[in-house]
Design a protein around this motif. Structure first.
Motif, PDB file in Angstrom:
ATOM      1  N   ALA A  16       0.840  -1.201   0.000  1.00 35.33           N
ATOM      2  CA  ALA A  16       0.000   0.000   0.000  1.00 35.33           C
ATOM      3  C   ALA A  16       0.874   1.250   0.000  1.00 35.33           C
ATOM      4  CB  ALA A  16      -0.928  -0.008   1.213  1.00 35.33           C
ATOM      5  N   LEU A  17       1.945   1.196   0.774  1.00 34.29           N
ATOM      6  CA  LEU A  17       2.847   2.349   0.827  1.00 34.29           C
ATOM      7  C   LEU A  17       3.479   2.599  -0.546  1.00 34.29           C
ATOM      8  CD1 LEU A  17       4.399   4.480   2.511  1.00 34.29           C
ATOM      9  CD2 LEU A  17       6.164   2.744   2.860  1.00 34.29           C
ATOM     10  N   ALA A  18       3.967   1.515  -1.153  1.00 32.92           N
ATOM     11  CA  ALA A  18       4.595   1.657  -2.470  1.00 32.92           C
ATOM     12  C   ALA A  18       3.593   2.196  -3.485  1.00 32.92           C
ATOM     13  CB  ALA A  18       5.145   0.312  -2.925  1.00 32.92           C
ATOM     14  N   LEU A  19       2.379   1.673  -3.395  1.00 38.29           N
ATOM     15  CA  LEU A  19       1.337   2.087  -4.330  1.00 38.29           C
ATOM     16  C   LEU A  19       0.981   3.554  -4.110  1.00 38.29           C
ATOM     17  CD1 LEU A  19      -0.432   0.971  -6.540  1.00 38.29           C
ATOM     18  CD2 LEU A  19      -2.141   0.396  -4.819  1.00 38.29           C
ATOM     19  N   ALA A  20       0.842   3.943  -2.840  1.00 44.21           N
ATOM     20  CA  ALA A  20       0.496   5.331  -2.537  1.00 44.21           C
ATOM     21  C   ALA A  20       1.576   6.268  -3.068  1.00 44.21           C
ATOM     22  CB  ALA A  20       0.327   5.499  -1.030  1.00 44.21           C
ATOM     23  N   LEU A  21       2.833   5.887  -2.864  1.00 41.68           N
ATOM     24  CA  LEU A  21       3.923   6.727  -3.356  1.00 41.68           C
ATOM     25  C   LEU A  21       3.921   6.789  -4.880  1.00 41.68           C
ATOM     26  CD1 LEU A  21       6.727   5.651  -0.880  1.00 41.68           C
ATOM     27  CD2 LEU A  21       5.814   7.949  -1.152  1.00 41.68           C
ATOM     28  N   SER A  22       3.590   5.666  -5.501  1.00 40.75           N
ATOM     29  CA  SER A  22       3.546   5.625  -6.954  1.00 40.75           C
ATOM     30  C   SER A  22       2.457   6.568  -7.474  1.00 40.75           C
ATOM     31  CB  SER A  22       3.306   4.177  -7.384  1.00 40.75           C
ATOM     32  OG  SER A  22       2.860   4.121  -8.693  1.00 40.75           O
ATOM     33  N   CYS A  23       1.302   6.549  -6.782  1.00 43.10           N
ATOM     34  CA  CYS A  23       0.213   7.462  -7.174  1.00 43.10           C
ATOM     35  C   CYS A  23       0.626   8.912  -6.949  1.00 43.10           C
ATOM     36  CB  CYS A  23      -1.042   7.161  -6.368  1.00 43.10           C
ATOM     37  SG  CYS A  23      -1.805   5.620  -6.836  1.00 43.10           S
ATOM     38  N   LEU A  24       1.319   9.155  -5.842  1.00 43.11           N
ATOM     39  CA  LEU A  24       1.754  10.515  -5.531  1.00 43.11           C
ATOM     40  C   LEU A  24       2.709  11.015  -6.615  1.00 43.11           C
ATOM     41  CD1 LEU A  24       1.573  12.721  -3.376  1.00 43.11           C
ATOM     42  CD2 LEU A  24       3.596  11.744  -2.303  1.00 43.11           C
ATOM     43  N   THR A  25       3.596  10.139  -7.052  1.00 42.46           N
ATOM     44  CA  THR A  25       4.550  10.508  -8.109  1.00 42.46           C
ATOM     45  C   THR A  25       3.812  10.897  -9.378  1.00 42.46           C
ATOM     46  OG1 THR A  25       6.037   8.846  -7.197  1.00 42.46           O
ATOM     47  CG2 THR A  25       6.587   9.724  -9.354  1.00 42.46           C
ATOM     48  N   LEU A  26       2.845  10.029  -9.739  1.00 40.32           N
ATOM     49  CA  LEU A  26       2.077  10.297 -10.949  1.00 40.32           C
ATOM     50  C   LEU A  26       1.314  11.620 -10.803  1.00 40.32           C
ATOM     51  CD1 LEU A  26       1.077   9.197 -13.704  1.00 40.32           C
ATOM     52  CD2 LEU A  26      -0.887   8.271 -12.489  1.00 40.32           C
ATOM     53  N   GLU A  75       9.284   5.737  -3.658  1.00 44.09           N
ATOM     54  CA  GLU A  75       8.407   4.733  -4.262  1.00 44.09           C
ATOM     55  C   GLU A  75       9.228   3.519  -4.704  1.00 44.09           C
ATOM     56  OE1 GLU A  75       6.984   6.017  -8.060  1.00 44.09           O
ATOM     57  OE2 GLU A  75       6.881   3.922  -8.684  1.00 44.09           O
ATOM     58  N   ARG A  76      10.326   3.791  -5.384  1.00 49.23           N
ATOM     59  CA  ARG A  76      11.152   2.677  -5.877  1.00 49.23           C
ATOM     60  C   ARG A  76      11.745   1.898  -4.719  1.00 49.23           C
ATOM     61  NH1 ARG A  76      14.957   4.703 -10.594  1.00 49.23           N
ATOM     62  NH2 ARG A  76      14.979   2.489 -11.060  1.00 49.23           N
ATOM     63  N   LEU A  77      12.184   2.637  -3.712  1.00 47.93           N
ATOM     64  CA  LEU A  77      12.784   1.966  -2.553  1.00 47.93           C
ATOM     65  C   LEU A  77      11.756   1.083  -1.844  1.00 47.93           C
ATOM     66  CD1 LEU A  77      15.691   2.259  -1.879  1.00 47.93           C
ATOM     67  CD2 LEU A  77      15.107   3.909  -0.107  1.00 47.93           C
ATOM     68  N   ALA A  78      10.564   1.658  -1.601  1.00 44.58           N
ATOM     69  CA  ALA A  78       9.525   0.906  -0.889  1.00 44.58           C
ATOM     70  C   ALA A  78       9.092  -0.297  -1.722  1.00 44.58           C
ATOM     71  CB  ALA A  78       8.333   1.804  -0.593  1.00 44.58           C
TER      72      ALA A  78
END
Lengths: 550, 591
Positions: A16-26, A75-78
């Motif tokens: 969820a954290l990785a996904l949230a960060l990915s959405c934030l990046t986008l 995001e990449r790290l998580a």
């Protein structure tokens, strides 16, 4: 897919954290581009600096740039950190599910090929989240966010944008994945054919040279190589659709937005800056389609891998423990009573086999390879169950005891016993984790490997396997023998213990077998010539029946 | 080819510069397709420029000039046309890249296998076949991404940003110059992005392969672990090993990802910088141009800013392809000790040789050393008369098989060997194989049927001849019991065949041939006495008018021969008297 779901569920937090960060990046990327367009158009329309609030938009532009960089990094790290955890979860889970299943019944599962395939399948699953699940989930969430935004500022464009985005990020990748499955199978098949052709050429090289047939083998490999290329080329034009769809999808959706937006602008329902901002935001959100289309090609392979792994872990164990297990008697005779069993590729049959081995007795079973010696040992260990009759241990049927107890009572040196990646000490201690070094040297001496190990600079701590010392076939065999001798089990089953030993060493070993195994029951399956007095009795196994020799 | 000379010796072959050079030379095979794959992104970049300009124009006309939307339809359609062409180009470029890679891989695989087949049996014996096969399949496959994607991406990254900068200059000199000035920094960015991506993927792959190796190892030995009651404990070990790998890899990734963050930083800076510069110019806070700035020009610059960095991002995404290709080349060079030169013609040496009838075999000062078992024969002498049948005895491991391999020129030796008076080394390969037949101890069955395996003896043999050969070698004993008979698939993925059965199939191959010298290594080792007798009868019948040497343990077999030789523990070949009880005497001087 059930397997993946449960694996992902176990790591839901990290995902969820990785996904949230990915959405934030986008989102930051979309906002950066959108705000830039809006700000720029607004500024060009403004007549003077006084009439335009410059400060807000320009700091937003800078803020979004910074946010994007930071969130991309984390995001990449998580994503990788969680993937590593899942990677270890997958292996542990498959490993623990396989324990009750071995030895696997189906012949297809017995080859080395099976292990290679399982390893490859597991690797295909490793990257599922990063390469497939995360981009798709980000796309879906991105579509929701963009939809909400357009609904507020430019509702007319909402349908075309959502359709274009769904086509590019979901349906077309799915189409590519589906259509690639058949050609993907052809690619795998031709590669397997090539492997066989190459192995034939290498393993049979001496034969080919002797037969003057090397050119034939070269021709066969040339053809196999050409079929691999052909299969890959047939697949390539589908694969190439991926990047083409990214360009087409992004461009067509942007143009559609423009086409729908211009009349709205004319009617004054949207201002110029907002239209430009919306248009650029739409273009920016397509950033996510690249990774999806790249991942789509892998989806087919990954889902096939998931299916195979799932069907493997779903197999019911062939042998089950009894509900109320009895303890294995500490001592007593081993009895085969009227044992019937069908075995081997020619469906040879053991019928009405009787054999009694007294406590502490040493017997040998000889016979041609394929006569069923190994099968007989496997029956005693319940690797397979007898079809008729029964096997008893100290008067207790072996089906009435827990398998683990039975295995603790009997130690087997199988024909294909492996040397594990690890140190010599690790390899030996598998048989007895609490053994002292003196005991390890003791069994090494009995297996006639002590001089060799002593000659190694790191002795017992020498690392074997991958990037370590390699043992010759004979040395590996002796190490496995030493491991079996180290086991505290009361009964020893040695299946061709001297394979890989040279003649004099074999003779020496067999001669002092008695001394090495005193006090334990021994069943020796071999086709080596046995010196007199090595064992108490020798049986010959032929046509599924035992006859006493000598 | 010169490559052969310059790369002799492992060190040179394994250096990174060598790997890059070899890859470049190899790339020539797929030149045509590769040219398309490289050219297409460049054309597409030009169209991107046109597309951005057109889009900016349409927006300018709608917002500033307030042109009726209906009159813009033509421009929008052209925009659509540009997008369609770019889509098509992307498709062509990708497909061409794949094609180039496939062509190159095909050529490399063929060359590698041909190289393998040329290496002597001595070389082959010391290597694992699975490892060699994996080199030809998997390591060559690892070159795929390099040729299909990395090379086009690298060239695009070098050319496109500069082209875009120049293209922007007529619109706005400042933006163009800023981008052009950053252009020389692009190799730096490339190196930076590359370093990070490469380090990340290398670490990742190493961790993964280590872990997979261990996992495969434990699965392979799972039964043993289970029987020793240790399987549950191994789960803990697999878990702790993977946790350790993960931790170590993440530490590297933390730094490696920074490099891509730097790239992101520049890309974001480009967009934000252009937006701010143009915006400030519009409102008059910044005036570097002198003339006014249209919305069209401003939007064009903004649309192009991220495109300048796009090729660099693509390159970073494919950088790991380069790392895997280099690793693969290193591994190929190490395994094959030398990479196959790009093109090479080989001619086998030797003089034609056509003996009529049986041939004599003589050896003088024969010394054979093996890497694994040391000296087998030293200064030995061997004399077999033409047409003689001879048994070769000796305890196993003494070197009987090795001697047969030496006589069949499948193993190197020192000293002189003559077949029918011609030095072995001078005989033409084709002629040698035609007139000398040998059967090894563990013959290989090839993927195919029993019949196709027998037909390897003579490709043009009829079905009846194959069946007759199968009958004489007692292959029919077991083949006729199988539902498909001689058509039963065998080999790698066919039915398993026992050692004795494989040997009889291989013996049948020899019955299809017409050799002058027959070398058989324990042809009856796995047979019962009755079958052994039958097989020996047909072998002896076949040996009429030929010279026969059989290595055997069976006294029954030896007794059927004209003469018995023996290798003793002093690495000599002795003649044993026919009554089998007398002491053997030295072979020297016996005809």
């Amino acid at each position: 897919m059930r397997l993946l779901f449960s694996l992902f569920a176990a790591r839901a937090g990290g995902l969820a954290l990785a996904l949230a960060l990915s959405c934030l990046t986008l989102a930051a990327g979309v906002a950066l581009f959108g705000v830039s367009g809006w700000f720029l158009t607004g500024a060009s329309l403004a007549t003077s600096a006084m009439a335009f609030n410059l400060f807000g938009p320009s700091s937003m532009v800078r803020g979004f740039s910074f946010l994007r960089i930071v969130s991309r990094y984390f995001e990449r790290l998580a994503g990788h950190a969680t993937t590593f955890k899942i990677l270890s979860d997958i292996r542990v889970r498959i490993f623990s599910r396989l324990i009750p299943l071995v030895p696997l019944k189906a012949a297809a599962h017995r080859t080395g090929d099976f292990v290679a395939r399982l390893t490859a399948d597991v690797e295909a699953l490793d990257m599922m989240f990063l390469q497939v699940v995360a981009p798709i989930a980000t796309a879906v969430l991105g579509a929701l966010g963009l939809g909400l935004f357009l609904w507020i500022v430019l509702p007319d464009a909402l349908p075309v944008v959502l359709i274009g985005f769904a086509l590019t990020t979901l349906f077309l990748p799915l189409l590519i994945a589906l259509s690639g499955q058949r050609t993907g199978a052809a690619t795998v098949r031709t590669a397997a054919d090539l492997r066989v052709a190459v192995l034939d050429g290498i393993d049979g090289h001496a034969d080919l040279v002797a037969l003057g047939a090397v050119d034939g083998a070269r021709h066969a490999v040339d053809e196999a190589v050409a079929s691999v290329r052909k299969a890959r080329l047939r697949q390539s034009w589908r694969v190439a659709f991926g990047p083409a769809f990214v360009v087409l999808g992004t461009g067509a959706t942007a143009i559609a937005t423009l086409y729908v937006g211009l009349p709205v602008l004319e009617q004054g329902r949207v201002t110029g800056p907002v239209l430009v901002g919306a248009l650029l935001a739409v273009m920016a959100v397509f950033e996510v389609s690249g990774p999806i289309l790249r991942g789509a090609g892998k989806l087919g392979a990954a889902s096939a891998a998931a299916r195979r792994v799932q069907s493997l872990v779903d197999m019911p164990p062939a042998i089950r423990d009894p509900a109320q297990p009895i303890a294995v008697p500490d001592a007593g005779d081993i009895t085969f009573e009227q044992v019937g069993f069908t075995y081997g590729r020619d469906q040879a049959v053991l019928a009405g086999l009787d054999l009694t081995i007294r406590d502490g007795e040493h017997i040998a079973i000889i016979g041609e390879s394929g006569s069923g010696k190994s099968t007989l040992l496997g029956l005693l260990l319940r690797l397979v169950d007898v079809e008729s009759g029964g096997i008893g241990m100290g008067g207790v049927d072996i089906r009435a005891v827990r398998q683990a107890d039975l295995h603790a009572h009997i130690a087997l040196l199988s024909q294909d016993a492996p040397v594990f990646i690890g140190t010599i000490r690790d390899n030996l201690k598998i048989a007895d984790p609490h053994a002292a070094d003196a005991a390890l040297w003791g069994v090494l001496e009995k297996a006639r490997l002590d001089d060799f190990v002593r000659s190694l600079p790191q002795g017992l701590d020498t690392w074997l396997g991958e990037s370590g010392e390699t043992l010759s076939a004979g040395q590996a065999r002796r190490l496995c023998l030493a491991r079996t001798l180290l086991s505290p089990a009361k009964v020893l089953l040695l299946d061709e213990p001297t394979a890989g030993l040279d003649r004099p060493t074999e003779a020496e070993f067999l001669a002092d077998l008695l001394a090495v195994t005193t006090g334990r029951t021994l069943i020796l399956a071999t086709h080596a010539a046995l010196p007199k007095g090595a064992v108490d009795r020798v049986y010959r196994l032929e046509e599924g029946a035992l006859t006493l020799e000598g | 080819m010169k490559t052969e000379d310059t790369t002799r010796g492992g060190e040179t072959a394994r250096s990174p510069a060598f790997a890059a050079r070899w890859l470049r030379a190899r790339g020539r095979v797929g030149r045509r397709a590769a040219g398309i794959a490289i050219l297409v992104p460049l054309i597409s970049a030009g169209l991107t420029l046109a597309q951005a300009y057109l889009l900016a124009t349409i927006l300018h006309r709608a917002i500033v000039d307030q042109v009726a939307s209906a009159s813009q339809t033509g421009a929008i359609l052209s925009l659509l046309g540009l997008v369609a062409i770019r889509g098509l180009l992307a498709w062509i470029g990708e497909a061409a890249g794949i094609r180039a890679a496939e062509d190159i891989k095909q050529a490399i695989r063929r060359d590698l296998f041909a190289t393998l087949m040329r290496r002597g049996p001595d070389w082959m014996r010391q290597r694992s076949s699975g490892e060699l096969a994996s080199q030809i399949l998997d390591q060559v496959e690892a070159l795929d991404g390099y040729f299909a994607r990395f090379v086009p991406a690298m060239i695009a990254a070098a050319v496109v940003p500069v082209a875009f900068a120049v293209g922007l200059m007529p619109v706005d000199l400042v933006v163009g110059i800023v981008l052009l000035v950053t252009a020389p920094m692009i190799p730096l960015f490339m190196a930076l992005a590359g370093w990070g991506a490469e380090a990340a993927s290398r670490q990742h792959l190493t961790a993964l392969s280590r872990l997979s190796g261990m996992f495969a190892d434990r699965i392979r030995g799972l039964l043993v672990l289970k029987l020793f009651g240790r399987a549950e404990d191994e789960i803990v070990r697999v878990r702790s090993a993977s946790d350790e790998f993960a931790e170590r890899t993440l530490a590297v990734l933390r730094i490696a990802f920074l490099s891509s963050a730097v790239l992101e930083f520049f890309a974001a800076l480009g967009v934000a910088g252009v937006a701010l510069y143009v915006g400030l110019t519009y409102v008059g806070l910044l005036d570097l141009r002198g003339t006014g700035f249209t919305l069209q020009a401003g939007l064009f610059c903004l649309l192009m800013a991220p495109e300048v960095y796009m090729p660099l991002r693509t390159l970073a995404a494919h950088y790991h392809d380069r790392a895997s290709a280099k690793a693969a080349v290193t591994s190929l060079a190490a395994t094959f000790e030398n990479l196959p030169p790009v093109d090479e013609v080989v001619t086998a040496p030797g003089s034609p040789w056509s003996p009529s009838g049986a041939i004599a075999v003589t050896a003088r000062h024969l010394t054979v050393e093996t890497p694994d078992r040391g000296t087998i024969l030293s200064d030995a002498t061997l004399d077999i008369a033409a047409g003689e049948t001879v048994a070769l005895l000796g305890p196993s491991g003494i070197g009987k098989s090795t001697l047969l391999e030496v006589l069949a020129r499948l193993r190197s030796h020192q000293g002189q060997i003559e077949l029918g008076g011609v030095p072995l080394a001078d005989i033409d390969e084709g002629a040698l194989r035609r007139h000398v037949a040998s059967l090894g101890q563990r013959p290989r069955l090839f993927h195919g049927t029993i019949a196709s395996n027998i037909r390897l003896g003579r490709a043009d043999a009829t079905d009846a001849e194959v069946r007759l050969a199968a009958e004489r070698a007692c292959v029919l004993d077991f083949a006729d019991r199988l539902p498909e008979g001689l058509a039963t698939p065998v080999g790698e993925r066919g039915r398993g065949v026992s050692g004795g059965e494989a040997q009889r199939i291989a013996l049948a191959r020899i019955f299809l041939r017409d050799p002058a010298l027959v070398l058989l290594d324990e042809p009856t080792a796995h047979l019962d006495i009755e079958t052994e007798a039958r097989v020996m009868r047909t072998i002896l019948a076949f040996a009429q008018g030929r010279t026969l040497l059989i290595a055997t343990h069976s006294m029954a077999v030896a007794a059927l021969m004209d003469r018995i030789l023996e290798i003793d523990d002093r690495q000599r070949i002795l003649v044993r008297a026919p009554d089998l009880t007398a002491e053997p005497v030295l072979a020297q001087g016996v005809a």
